[in-house]
Design an enzyme around this catalytic site. Structure first.
Site, PDB file in Angstrom:
ATOM      1  N   HIS A 294       0.843  -1.200   0.000  1.00 31.76           N
ATOM      2  CA  HIS A 294       0.000   0.000   0.000  1.00 31.76           C
ATOM      3  C   HIS A 294       0.873   1.243   0.000  1.00 31.76           C
ATOM      4  CE1 HIS A 294       0.848  -0.542   4.367  1.00 31.76           C
ATOM      5  NE2 HIS A 294       0.893   0.775   4.387  1.00 31.76           N
TER       6      HIS A 294
ATOM      7  N   HIS B  39      -5.591  -2.059   4.776  1.00 33.40           N
ATOM      8  CA  HIS B  39      -5.549  -0.882   3.905  1.00 33.40           C
ATOM      9  C   HIS B  39      -4.891  -1.248   2.582  1.00 33.40           C
ATOM     10  CE1 HIS B  39      -1.827  -1.050   5.969  1.00 33.40           C
ATOM     11  NE2 HIS B  39      -1.674   0.177   6.367  1.00 33.40           N
TER      12      HIS B  39
ATOM     13  N   HIS C  18       4.768   7.279   2.339  1.00 29.52           N
ATOM     14  CA  HIS C  18       5.562   6.060   2.185  1.00 29.52           C
ATOM     15  C   HIS C  18       4.912   5.045   1.255  1.00 29.52           C
ATOM     16  CE1 HIS C  18       3.035   4.520   5.656  1.00 29.52           C
ATOM     17  NE2 HIS C  18       3.104   3.395   4.962  1.00 29.52           N
TER      18      HIS C  18
ATOM     19  N   HIS D 269       1.642  -0.576  15.125  1.00 33.08           N
ATOM     20  CA  HIS D 269       0.615   0.435  14.907  1.00 33.08           C
ATOM     21  C   HIS D 269      -0.616   0.109  15.757  1.00 33.08           C
ATOM     22  CE1 HIS D 269       2.533   2.363  11.560  1.00 33.08           C
ATOM     23  NE2 HIS D 269       2.503   1.297  10.788  1.00 33.08           N
TER      24      HIS D 269
ATOM     25  N   TYR E  18       9.945   1.932   9.817  1.00 32.01           N
ATOM     26  CA  TYR E  18      10.000   2.950   8.767  1.00 32.01           C
ATOM     27  C   TYR E  18      11.438   3.394   8.554  1.00 32.01           C
ATOM     28  CZ  TYR E  18       4.936   3.760   8.937  1.00 32.01           C
ATOM     29  OH  TYR E  18       3.579   3.636   8.867  1.00 32.01           O
TER      30      TYR E  18
ATOM     31  N   GLU F 260       8.149   1.541   4.261  1.00 32.53           N
ATOM     32  CA  GLU F 260       7.779   0.738   5.431  1.00 32.53           C
ATOM     33  C   GLU F 260       7.913  -0.715   5.053  1.00 32.53           C
ATOM     34  OE1 GLU F 260       3.509   0.325   6.320  1.00 32.53           O
ATOM     35  OE2 GLU F 260       3.971   0.354   8.460  1.00 32.53           O
TER      36      GLU F 260
END
Lengths: 307, 127
Positions: free
Chosen positions: A153, A199, A214, A246, A255, A265
């Site tokens: 993503h 996501h 990112h 997260h 990251y 990431e």
């Protein structure tokens, strides 16, 4: 309602030096180098990906993201969505098959946050790297570095989150999986899914349009994320933050920056999402914990270092 | 009895050390000729320049060089134009000192829009 958009297909990233970038994406992250085209763009992919490529690096004098693309089910869907984008009010650019080597025709539009997105239906399928489709082994034995499995993503910063969500939801069939909302009801962050993943693309509110936060790549385990951290130190690669977890998506993450300052990431885990799930909401005053579950506060760099 | 020196192989180009004075922060740190100004500042523990991507991309570490010699690596034109670069307005993460330097930091967070190379001329989708 799902509209036939399947998954993130590719991202084209601008880099200041193509050789340095290749050392980073190929040798450190472990992406598979596929091809260099006649324009000098370098194509790569994660080893589990079936399509020919998912990352395109282009040398330029300012880093950032040129565009992110999604693959749709077939050409009929592509035509349908092209019509719906035009009807919605989008200025749709047609890009002929072969402009990206091995990719079918693409349509491109600019979302209200200022980012360019593409849809395509066809891309040459070279199969999973090193193991193929017939009696495959568990993994190829010649992978490098972090052994990134797939491009997963992008997180993008821009101003008109509501407009972009409306477009992605109504025309492209994305659902909002998780969000951060301020006391006045304004959405500060939105994590959109078109699949079972937590996501497929995410947006954070920011006054400037078209900023790249990112590109993210999937690893299998927490041990792999920790090992990625070791490799980042071994190679003296610029780190942002992590390894950590997260709150949003529950993924485990680290990251870091490519040699041109584009953030990357690598992560593992992440919640499953179904279209009947109500959005998960975080209050704005919990943003620190939502992003970095252990530190419970954002580092300034996460909000301001963008390309 | 002879005195033997520690037998390190001779470095073909011995590192030079320079002093960086951050005029508007009243801070200074030492940089060697093989490291960026920003890396040297981070290593010294000084907090005189904002740290972003450290790779010439995000523009957080923009500084004005007031005096001194340096070499620079390629940096994002979205944050440093050719004119800026000629005036010594540069990114600390892409600068190698070649003499003692006097710089200013941080006051350059001007709100001007980043001039990222346009990818295409499409209008945003409007309904």
């Amino acid at each position: 309602m799902r509209k036939g958009v399947m998954r993130p297909g590719h991202v084209q990233i601008r880099v200041l030096d193509i050789e340095e970038a290749l050392e980073h994406y190929r040798d450190l992250m472990g992406l598979i180098e596929v091809e260099t085209d006649s324009q000098g763009r370098v194509y790569l992919k994660g080893w589990t990906e079936v399509d020919k490529f998912s990352v395109v690096l282009r040398e330029a004098d300012a880093p950032g993201m040129d565009f992110m693309a999604f693959k749709v089910l077939n050409n009929q869907i592509l035509e349908q969505l092209e019509g719906e984008l035009i009807e919605y009010g989008c200025d749709v650019e047609k890009i002929p098959a072969g402009e990206l080597s091995g990719c079918g025709r693409r349509i491109r539009f600019v979302a209200p946050t200022g980012h360019s997105f593409e849809l395509f239906a066809e891309k040459e399928q070279t199969g999973r790297y090193g193991i193929g489709n017939h009696n495959p082994e568990a993994w190829p034995r010649d992978l490098k570095g972090m052994k990134a499995q797939r491009f997963d993503h992008c997180l993008l910063y821009g101003d008109d989150l509501d407009g972009t969500y409306k477009l992605f939801h109504e025309v492209l069939g994305f659902d909002i999986c998780e969000q951060v909302v301020d006391p006045d009801g304004n959405r500060l962050a939105q994590f959109l899914s078109v699949s079972m993943k937590a996501h497929d693309v995410a947006f954070i509110k920011h006054p400037e349009k078209n900023k790249f936060h990112h590109a993210s790549f999937f690893l299998e385990t927490w041990e792999d994320v920790l090992r990625a951290g070791d490799l980042i130190s071994m190679t003296d690669t610029s780190i942002d933050i992590g390894p950590t977890r997260h709150g949003i998506t529950h993924g485990q993450t680290i990251y870091f920056f490519d040699p041109s300052g584009n953030r990357n990431e690598v992560f593992c885990g992440g919640d499953a999402f179904y279209p009947d799930h109500a959005p998960i909401t975080w209050d704005a005053d919990k943003l620190g914990k939502a992003i970095f579950y252990h530190d419970r506060q954002l580092n300034e760099r996460f909000l301001t270092a963008l390309t | 009895m002879s005195i033997t020196k520690n037998s390190q192989p001779a470095d073909p180009a011995p590192l030079k050390r320079f002093r960086v004075w951050v005029a508007n922060r009243q801070q200074s740190f030492t940089v060697t000729s093989d490291q960026s100004l920003l890396a040297a500042m981070e290593q010294s523990g000084a907090q005189a320049i904002d740290v972003g991507c450290r790779c010439g991309g995000c523009g957080r570490c923009r500084i004005q060089v007031l005096h001194g010699q340096y070499e620079s690596k390629r940096m994002s034109r979205a944050h440093v134009s050719e004119h800026d670069e000629a005036q010594g307005l540069v990114l600390a993460c892409r600068i190698l000192a070649r003499s003692d330097l006097v710089i200013e930091s941080d006051q350059f967070q001007d709100p001007r829009q980043a001039t990222v190379e346009p990818n295409n001329n499409n209008e945003e989708c409007k309904q």
